[in-house]
Design a protein around this motif. Structure first.
Motif, PDB file in Angstrom:
ATOM      1  N   HIS A   4       0.841  -1.202   0.000  1.00 15.49           N
ATOM      2  CA  HIS A   4       0.000   0.000   0.000  1.00 15.49           C
ATOM      3  C   HIS A   4       0.877   1.254   0.000  1.00 15.49           C
ATOM      4  CE1 HIS A   4      -3.508   2.487   0.770  1.00 15.49           C
ATOM      5  NE2 HIS A   4      -2.859   3.051   1.773  1.00 15.49           N
ATOM      6  N   GLN A   5       1.915   1.256   0.818  1.00 13.37           N
ATOM      7  CA  GLN A   5       2.835   2.399   0.892  1.00 13.37           C
ATOM      8  C   GLN A   5       3.614   2.553  -0.409  1.00 13.37           C
ATOM      9  OE1 GLN A   5       3.031   4.748   3.322  1.00 13.37           O
ATOM     10  NE2 GLN A   5       4.449   5.831   1.963  1.00 13.37           N
ATOM     11  N   ARG A   6       4.038   1.428  -0.990  1.00 15.72           N
ATOM     12  CA  ARG A   6       4.774   1.494  -2.263  1.00 15.72           C
ATOM     13  C   ARG A   6       3.886   2.060  -3.368  1.00 15.72           C
ATOM     14  NH1 ARG A   6       7.017  -3.485  -0.534  1.00 15.72           N
ATOM     15  NH2 ARG A   6       5.480  -4.631  -1.737  1.00 15.72           N
ATOM     16  N   ALA A   7       2.620   1.652  -3.383  1.00 15.26           N
ATOM     17  CA  ALA A   7       1.697   2.166  -4.390  1.00 15.26           C
ATOM     18  C   ALA A   7       1.494   3.674  -4.200  1.00 15.26           C
ATOM     19  CB  ALA A   7       0.363   1.435  -4.312  1.00 15.26           C
ATOM     20  N   PHE A   8       1.360   4.096  -2.950  1.00 20.81           N
ATOM     21  CA  PHE A   8       1.202   5.520  -2.648  1.00 20.81           C
ATOM     22  C   PHE A   8       2.440   6.297  -3.087  1.00 20.81           C
ATOM     23  CE2 PHE A   8       1.657   9.036   0.500  1.00 20.81           C
ATOM     24  CZ  PHE A   8       0.600   9.812   0.047  1.00 20.81           C
ATOM     25  N   ASP A   9       3.624   5.783  -2.781  1.00 18.60           N
ATOM     26  CA  ASP A   9       4.867   6.443  -3.176  1.00 18.60           C
ATOM     27  C   ASP A   9       4.978   6.537  -4.699  1.00 18.60           C
ATOM     28  OD1 ASP A   9       5.588   6.793  -0.537  1.00 18.60           O
ATOM     29  OD2 ASP A   9       6.928   5.050  -0.492  1.00 18.60           O
ATOM     30  N   LYS A  10       4.560   5.494  -5.404  1.00 19.38           N
ATOM     31  CA  LYS A  10       4.585   5.511  -6.866  1.00 19.38           C
ATOM     32  C   LYS A  10       3.631   6.577  -7.396  1.00 19.38           C
ATOM     33  CE  LYS A  10       4.021   2.503 -10.903  1.00 19.38           C
ATOM     34  NZ  LYS A  10       3.344   3.492 -11.689  1.00 19.38           N
ATOM     35  N   GLU A  11       2.467   6.699  -6.806  1.00 22.13           N
ATOM     36  CA  GLU A  11       1.503   7.716  -7.229  1.00 22.13           C
ATOM     37  C   GLU A  11       2.029   9.126  -6.953  1.00 22.13           C
ATOM     38  OE1 GLU A  11      -2.779   6.920  -6.599  1.00 22.13           O
ATOM     39  OE2 GLU A  11      -2.072   5.045  -5.701  1.00 22.13           O
ATOM     40  N   LEU A  12       2.709   9.306  -5.811  1.00 24.05           N
ATOM     41  CA  LEU A  12       3.317  10.612  -5.511  1.00 24.05           C
ATOM     42  C   LEU A  12       4.402  10.946  -6.530  1.00 24.05           C
ATOM     43  CD1 LEU A  12       3.751  10.877  -1.633  1.00 24.05           C
ATOM     44  CD2 LEU A  12       2.259  12.214  -3.102  1.00 24.05           C
ATOM     45  N   ASP A  13       5.217   9.956  -6.883  1.00 20.26           N
ATOM     46  CA  ASP A  13       6.257  10.179  -7.883  1.00 20.26           C
ATOM     47  C   ASP A  13       5.643  10.542  -9.234  1.00 20.26           C
ATOM     48  OD1 ASP A  13       8.288   9.697  -6.077  1.00 20.26           O
ATOM     49  OD2 ASP A  13       8.603   7.612  -6.703  1.00 20.26           O
ATOM     50  N   ASP A  14       4.536   9.893  -9.582  1.00 24.21           N
ATOM     51  CA  ASP A  14       3.841  10.203 -10.822  1.00 24.21           C
ATOM     52  C   ASP A  14       3.326  11.641 -10.789  1.00 24.21           C
ATOM     53  OD1 ASP A  14       2.629   9.512 -13.406  1.00 24.21           O
ATOM     54  OD2 ASP A  14       0.720   9.573 -12.316  1.00 24.21           O
ATOM     55  N   LEU A  15       2.777  12.057  -9.664  1.00 21.36           N
ATOM     56  CA  LEU A  15       2.279  13.423  -9.498  1.00 21.36           C
ATOM     57  C   LEU A  15       3.415  14.426  -9.679  1.00 21.36           C
ATOM     58  CD1 LEU A  15      -0.199  15.202  -8.653  1.00 21.36           C
ATOM     59  CD2 LEU A  15       0.678  15.019  -6.327  1.00 21.36           C
ATOM     60  N   LYS A  16       4.555  14.158  -9.046  1.00 22.62           N
ATOM     61  CA  LYS A  16       5.719  15.042  -9.184  1.00 22.62           C
ATOM     62  C   LYS A  16       6.195  15.100 -10.633  1.00 22.62           C
ATOM     63  CE  LYS A  16       7.520  13.537  -4.807  1.00 22.62           C
ATOM     64  NZ  LYS A  16       8.683  12.944  -4.123  1.00 22.62           N
ATOM     65  N   GLY A  17       6.221  13.946 -11.292  1.00 20.85           N
ATOM     66  CA  GLY A  17       6.663  13.891 -12.683  1.00 20.85           C
ATOM     67  C   GLY A  17       5.774  14.716 -13.597  1.00 20.85           C
ATOM     68  N   ALA A  71      -8.339  11.407  -1.116  1.00 14.54           N
ATOM     69  CA  ALA A  71      -9.504  10.611  -0.744  1.00 14.54           C
ATOM     70  C   ALA A  71      -9.162   9.163  -0.418  1.00 14.54           C
ATOM     71  CB  ALA A  71     -10.539  10.652  -1.867  1.00 14.54           C
ATOM     72  N   THR A  72      -8.197   8.611  -1.123  1.00 11.29           N
ATOM     73  CA  THR A  72      -7.932   7.174  -0.959  1.00 11.29           C
ATOM     74  C   THR A  72      -6.814   6.847   0.031  1.00 11.29           C
ATOM     75  OG1 THR A  72      -6.443   7.186  -2.878  1.00 11.29           O
ATOM     76  CG2 THR A  72      -8.761   6.606  -3.268  1.00 11.29           C
ATOM     77  N   HIS A  73      -5.908   7.779   0.262  1.00 11.57           N
ATOM     78  CA  HIS A  73      -4.754   7.469   1.118  1.00 11.57           C
ATOM     79  C   HIS A  73      -4.715   8.270   2.416  1.00 11.57           C
ATOM     80  CE1 HIS A  73      -2.883   4.839  -1.830  1.00 11.57           C
ATOM     81  NE2 HIS A  73      -3.183   5.743  -2.751  1.00 11.57           N
ATOM     82  N   GLN A  74      -5.495   9.314   2.516  1.00 11.26           N
ATOM     83  CA  GLN A  74      -5.518  10.168   3.701  1.00 11.26           C
ATOM     84  C   GLN A  74      -4.102  10.522   4.175  1.00 11.26           C
ATOM     85  OE1 GLN A  74      -7.884   7.890   6.418  1.00 11.26           O
ATOM     86  NE2 GLN A  74      -9.786   8.388   5.354  1.00 11.26           N
ATOM     87  N   PRO A  75      -3.321  11.184   3.316  1.00  8.81           N
ATOM     88  CA  PRO A  75      -1.932  11.504   3.663  1.00  8.81           C
ATOM     89  C   PRO A  75      -1.843  12.530   4.795  1.00  8.81           C
ATOM     90  CG  PRO A  75      -2.559  12.624   1.663  1.00  8.81           C
ATOM     91  CD  PRO A  75      -3.703  11.723   2.022  1.00  8.81           C
ATOM     92  N   VAL A  76      -0.704  12.523   5.466  1.00  8.17           N
ATOM     93  CA  VAL A  76      -0.459  13.469   6.554  1.00  8.17           C
ATOM     94  C   VAL A  76       0.878  14.163   6.321  1.00  8.17           C
ATOM     95  CG1 VAL A  76      -1.839  12.209   8.246  1.00  8.17           C
ATOM     96  CG2 VAL A  76       0.573  11.667   7.997  1.00  8.17           C
ATOM     97  N   ALA A  77       1.088  15.228   7.051  1.00  9.01           N
ATOM     98  CA  ALA A  77       2.348  15.978   7.113  1.00  9.01           C
ATOM     99  C   ALA A  77       2.904  16.320   5.737  1.00  9.01           C
ATOM    100  CB  ALA A  77       3.360  15.231   7.957  1.00  9.01           C
ATOM    101  N   GLY A  78       4.121  15.892   5.468  1.00  6.32           N
ATOM    102  CA  GLY A  78       4.823  16.269   4.243  1.00  6.32           C
ATOM    103  C   GLY A  78       4.117  15.815   2.983  1.00  6.32           C
ATOM    104  N   ASP A  79       3.566  14.609   3.002  1.00  7.89           N
ATOM    105  CA  ASP A  79       2.867  14.114   1.818  1.00  7.89           C
ATOM    106  C   ASP A  79       1.618  14.946   1.526  1.00  7.89           C
ATOM    107  OD1 ASP A  79       4.752  12.109   1.482  1.00  7.89           O
ATOM    108  OD2 ASP A  79       3.570  10.613   2.574  1.00  7.89           O
TER     109      ASP A  79
END
Length: 96
Positions: A4-17, A71-79
């Motif tokens: 779940h965390q790896r998928a979230f990190d991949k989505e964040l990287d996609d967003l940054k890209g 909506a799907t990951h409910q990120p906190v802080a830096g994310d």
């Protein structure tokens, strides 16, 4: 790290890209517009309409991805800050 965390990190990287790509397109548009003004030659700005379409599409994609991530990951802080800033920056780049 779980899947779940790896998928979230991949989505964040996609967003940054997407955001970096959008910024690059905005930079090209500015360079071409300045080239047209300085050289008084419309040929410098021929790519601007296509870049504009791409920038508009990226702004929509980034906003949709930001909402989905919230909506799907409910990120906190830096994310959370990263996601919110990506959405705001994409709006600013679109206006440029």
């Amino acid at each position: 790290m779980d899947s779940h965390q790896r998928a979230f990190d991949k989505e964040l990287d996609d967003l940054k890209g997407k955001l970096v790509h959008m910024a690059g397109l905005a930079e090209k548009m500015i360079d071409q517009a300045i080239g047209e003004l300085v050289n008084r030659d419309e040929q410098f700005a021929t790519g601007i309409p296509e870049y504009e379409r791409q920038v508009n599409a990226l702004q929509i994609e980034i906003d949709e991805k930001a909402v989905t991530l919230l909506a799907t990951h409910q990120p906190v802080a830096g994310d959370l800050r990263l996601i919110l800033m990506a959405s705001r920056i994409s709006g600013d780049l679109e206006r440029i």
